[in-house]
Design a protein around this motif. Structure first.
Motif, short mmCIF file in Angstrom:
data_model
loop_
_atom_site.label_atom_id
_atom_site.label_comp_id
_atom_site.label_asym_id
_atom_site.label_seq_id
_atom_site.Cartn_x
_atom_site.Cartn_y
_atom_site.Cartn_z
N LEU A 174 55.25 34.48 -83.48
CA LEU A 174 55.15 33.09 -83.95
C LEU A 174 53.66 32.75 -84.08
N GLY A 175 53.29 32.18 -85.24
CA GLY A 175 51.87 31.92 -85.48
C GLY A 175 51.49 30.44 -85.60
N GLY B 256 47.08 38.35 -94.49
CA GLY B 256 47.55 39.68 -94.80
C GLY B 256 49.02 39.79 -94.42
N GLY B 257 49.80 40.61 -95.16
CA GLY B 257 51.20 40.78 -94.82
C GLY B 257 52.08 39.66 -95.35
N VAL B 258 53.33 39.61 -94.88
CA VAL B 258 54.29 38.60 -95.33
C VAL B 258 54.80 37.82 -94.11
N TYR B 259 54.97 36.51 -94.28
CA TYR B 259 55.38 35.63 -93.20
C TYR B 259 56.71 34.96 -93.55
N LYS B 260 57.42 34.51 -92.54
CA LYS B 260 58.71 33.87 -92.75
C LYS B 260 58.73 32.55 -91.99
N TYR B 261 59.45 31.58 -92.52
CA TYR B 261 59.60 30.29 -91.83
C TYR B 261 60.99 30.19 -91.25
N LEU C 223 56.20 38.98 -90.48
CA LEU C 223 57.24 40.00 -90.56
C LEU C 223 56.60 41.37 -90.36
N ASP C 224 57.34 42.29 -89.73
CA ASP C 224 56.84 43.66 -89.59
C ASP C 224 56.72 44.27 -90.99
N ASP C 225 55.79 45.18 -91.16
CA ASP C 225 55.60 45.79 -92.50
C ASP C 225 56.81 46.66 -92.87
#
Lengths: 68, 68, 68, 68, 68, 68, 68, 68, 68, 68, 68, 68
Positions: free
Chosen positions: F36-37, F2-7, F66-68
């Motif tokens: 960090l995941g 769920g949501g959006v992630y960044k590298y 990333l925060d929504d």
């Protein structure tokens, strides 16, 4: 193109399709970055729950122009 | 995650879209394997008939947890 | 299969989805080439305008049988 | 080598190191497969919790000889 | 194609040629799997003894249709 | 997910092992990034001095939400 | 760096870890080559015996400066 | 070499061997193209029928010189 | 395996087949190197003359054990 | 090296050469980042206008040291 | 972009530089193809004579728009 | 070609351009090896100092014919 561009790499997610996951990722990136120009798909994955696809996850590199 | 996971590699097919081909492959895998957790797209191809896309074929690796 | 086959590499575009972009590319190729048999996805990219995906672009290799 | 070999692809996990994650994966595979002969590392990843590596995950292909 | 397909990855060996190594691998796979449809070469290696090629080893992915 | 992630892509270094180099990189990234995941190993290299490994260097991509 | 460098590709082995296998390979290379400067990991494999990892094998490219 | 060269990508097939499949592809290409100079193997696959290899398929890129 | 191994990369050529080109390369390498153990195919190409395959060229990496 | 490094990925452009496109990208990155240490070429492309190369575009990953 | 695009793959050569080899390839392609839009570098090689680089050879894929 | 060829992998450096870095590497290799025939670019990197490209580094594989 002219000028210098920068990439940011993100993962968009969606319960509907790969195309929608890309759209979600691009919309989020646009909140904090200006001049987004293009994206390139790096990887496509997803989550499975109870024997069904529960989420499409697409990693994209997004290119945007840097100010001079 | 914890524990050990195994991959099985399958090809799902659909006349509609890449996302649907993945869904078909995952549903079939779930008939004989438990604890399916995620998939990764390996290749996307398809069949052409009379100048139209007749079938979308997506090769995916499906990960599932092994019993201890 | 039997016989000899040839690849042509094209980029299809669509404002809707990756699957539709492939369809557009295949239809155009069918205007000038006979016996199209299959396609393989090589790359997926797209254009961004005003913070939204404006176009899906899919590079495919299309295989077709050569006359003997 | 002689004969025919088969690969199985698994993910071993460990809180200690990459080498230990491989060891865990190999030991689990040995519970149900005989004649394991070698492994090849395919991918190395891991989980992060509270800003520390919480788990090492190593995907390996394990080769074993098939009975004649 | 229609339906769902599965891959199994094996290594065939032969003292004669790469083509024969593939044939050996396919014949062994056919002993326990039905509906084998195609193979894809993944890697080609071999053993050397006394300065001569002593064995050709070909890793192939073999695709077969799953029952509905 | 769920949501959006960044590298973010970083290189951790250590005089002890590859695992420790990853740990060093992750700890530094956690100083300025939240949530960090996971990490993925991209490349493993190192420095040699006086015929001994003097430093292990591991390039990793670190994913965070990333925060929504 | 300045000057011209050369690569040699070797496989180090160890019963302990990937890091130790690299160390063994580097030490052996240093017996016959001067000015070793860095290494890059190319492949990680290993041997399995009685259901346990019996040996870690790491292929590395070692770079060293050539005399002018 | 001098001058400019062009690639065409084709798939040759044979019931005998990979080498023969390449030969068939090259002979067919030579019917319509002049100045063929070299080939590069891109992919090796094949068809299986009744548990035996029924056809070897080799994808090659064929290079030829363009007239000035 | 135990010990340290080294790779040398060579191109064998043959007018007959890929397997024969490998054999030619291995035999030549054995003239100056001892303890050759295995080879891995890196690339397959060839020369075309008068619309026929005139030469098969196979690039292989050959592994051999270094003295302690 | 010691410490932790970070990569940023950018695209430099130039009407003259690939080397100049890299230089342009590096100079722009240096405006906002300190301690730039090295670059690695990821991709080389360009724009064509009226049958001539109008622009060289080079994607590079630039590495720089993070403060402790 | 809109519409459908096609790739042609060519090798340009030059005694001066990689950039010039690309320019030569593009100019030759423009003699028989209209609407050339961009190029992507696939491979860079060259010929050596008497211990000096005698020719730079660059393989590029050139993209151009197809008529509707 | 005929005969057997060998590759050596080197890194040439230059303060001017990628083409010049290749030239430097080739000239150095020619000091100790005879019959150099061609090179293939493997990697392009470089050093940055004070926000400017300070050195171009090109890794190449150089092929040369072995005596019979």
């Amino acid at each position: 193109m002219g000028g210098v561009y920068k990439y940011t790499e993100i993962v968009g997610t969606s319960t509907k399709s790969f195309a929608d996951a890309v759209q979600e990722g691009v919309k989020r990136a646009a909140k904090t970055l200006r001049n987004l120009g293009w994206f390139e798909v790096v990887e496509q994955r997803g989550q499975i729950k109870e024997g069904q696809v529960a989420e499409f996850q697409v990693t994209i590199k997004v290119g945007f122009k840097l100010d001079d």
